[in-house]
Design an enzyme around this catalytic site. Structure first.
Site, short mmCIF file in Angstrom:
data_model
loop_
_atom_site.label_atom_id
_atom_site.label_comp_id
_atom_site.label_asym_id
_atom_site.label_seq_id
_atom_site.Cartn_x
_atom_site.Cartn_y
_atom_site.Cartn_z
CG ASP A 53 24.51 -19.98 2.35
OD1 ASP A 53 23.48 -19.63 1.74
OD2 ASP A 53 25.67 -19.75 1.94
CE1 TYR A 111 27.20 -12.79 6.22
CE2 TYR A 111 27.72 -10.93 4.78
CZ TYR A 111 26.87 -11.94 5.17
OH TYR A 111 25.67 -12.10 4.52
#
Length: 250
Positions: A53, A111
């Protein structure tokens, strides 16, 4: 046609995300523009493993693309690296089979999420860490984060209104560590896939637990009830990094 797999890193602070958008700068668009320059004007489609994003960074994003001629791998990597904008780096390029797909070939993603817990914050890290200047009980966070490991329906941790039907994912590792010299908390999650804003919402919930505004067993409750309203707020994307993608050997 020859299919190439590339591992790239990028500073996401000046991008609206990885995926091409009509009126905003994206990582995909910049790389496709570079490939067009290197192939005398041909339009080359790039496929990324993860659609990060706005503001989200990557150490190890994976992408693939097809070229109609065989290229020397280091020369291709060097050309892509030097012709792309300075906030994108090409770490490696290799040839892969035609059935390899960066997104759909089975893989694990890792992540990291960096939280600056300093008071005051480090202004040099304002684009690269999310600030949380409130008291935290690290022991409670370490207890709670273990409840995320396993195969679960993560409906309660995805963005409200998400349209994807299957929200079951498997997290094989979830941990948090404190870096005293920087005053950072670093959250790490490895799994077979993550829903839209899932990592950020898990971190937001864990920070609330650490701040004693949610009980230590709140993760279990959210997984059981599948209710987004029971989870914590969504932190800004500037602390999130796509660290690594590992593909399953055939």
């Amino acid at each position: 046609m020859t299919r190439y797999k590339a591992i790239i890193s990028y500073d996401g602070s000046q991008f609206q995300g990885f995926q091409r958008q009509s009126h905003a700068r994206s990582v995909q668009e910049e790389i496709e523009k570079t490939l067009t320059k290197l192939t005398n004007g041909k339009e080359i489609k790039v496929h990324g493993a993860g659609r990060t994003d706005s503001g989200v960074h990557a150490y190890g994003q994976v992408l693939h693309f097809d070229l109609d001629q065989d290229r020397d791998l280091e020369k291709l990597r060097f050309a892509l690296d030097t012709q792309s904008p300075e906030d994108i780096d090409f770490i490696s390029v290799e040839k892969v089979s035609d059935d390899f797909h960066s997104r759909y070939t089975k893989h694990l993603k890792t992540y990291e999420f960096i939280v600056d817990i300093g008071r005051p914050k480090n202004p040099m890290m304002r684009h690269y860490a999310t600030h949380f200047p409130y008291p935290l009980d690290l022991d409670n966070i370490q207890l709670a984060i273990k409840d995320l490991i396993g195969t679960h329906d993560f409906t309660g941790f995805t963005a409200s209104g998400a349209t994807i039907e299957n929200k079951v994912r498997t997290i094989i590792d979830a941990s948090v560590r404190y870096e005293e010299d920087k005053n950072f908390l670093i959250f790490t999650f490895t799994g077979n896939g993550f829903l839209y804003k899932q990592v950020r919402n898990m971190v937001g919930t864990l920070l609330k637990i650490g701040n004693n505004r949610m009980p230590v067993d709140q993760i279990k409750t959210i997984l059981e009830k599948k209710d987004r309203q029971l989870a914590g707020p969504t932190p800004a994307g500037n602390g999130l990094y796509l660290k690594e993608i590992i593909y399953e050997d055939k």
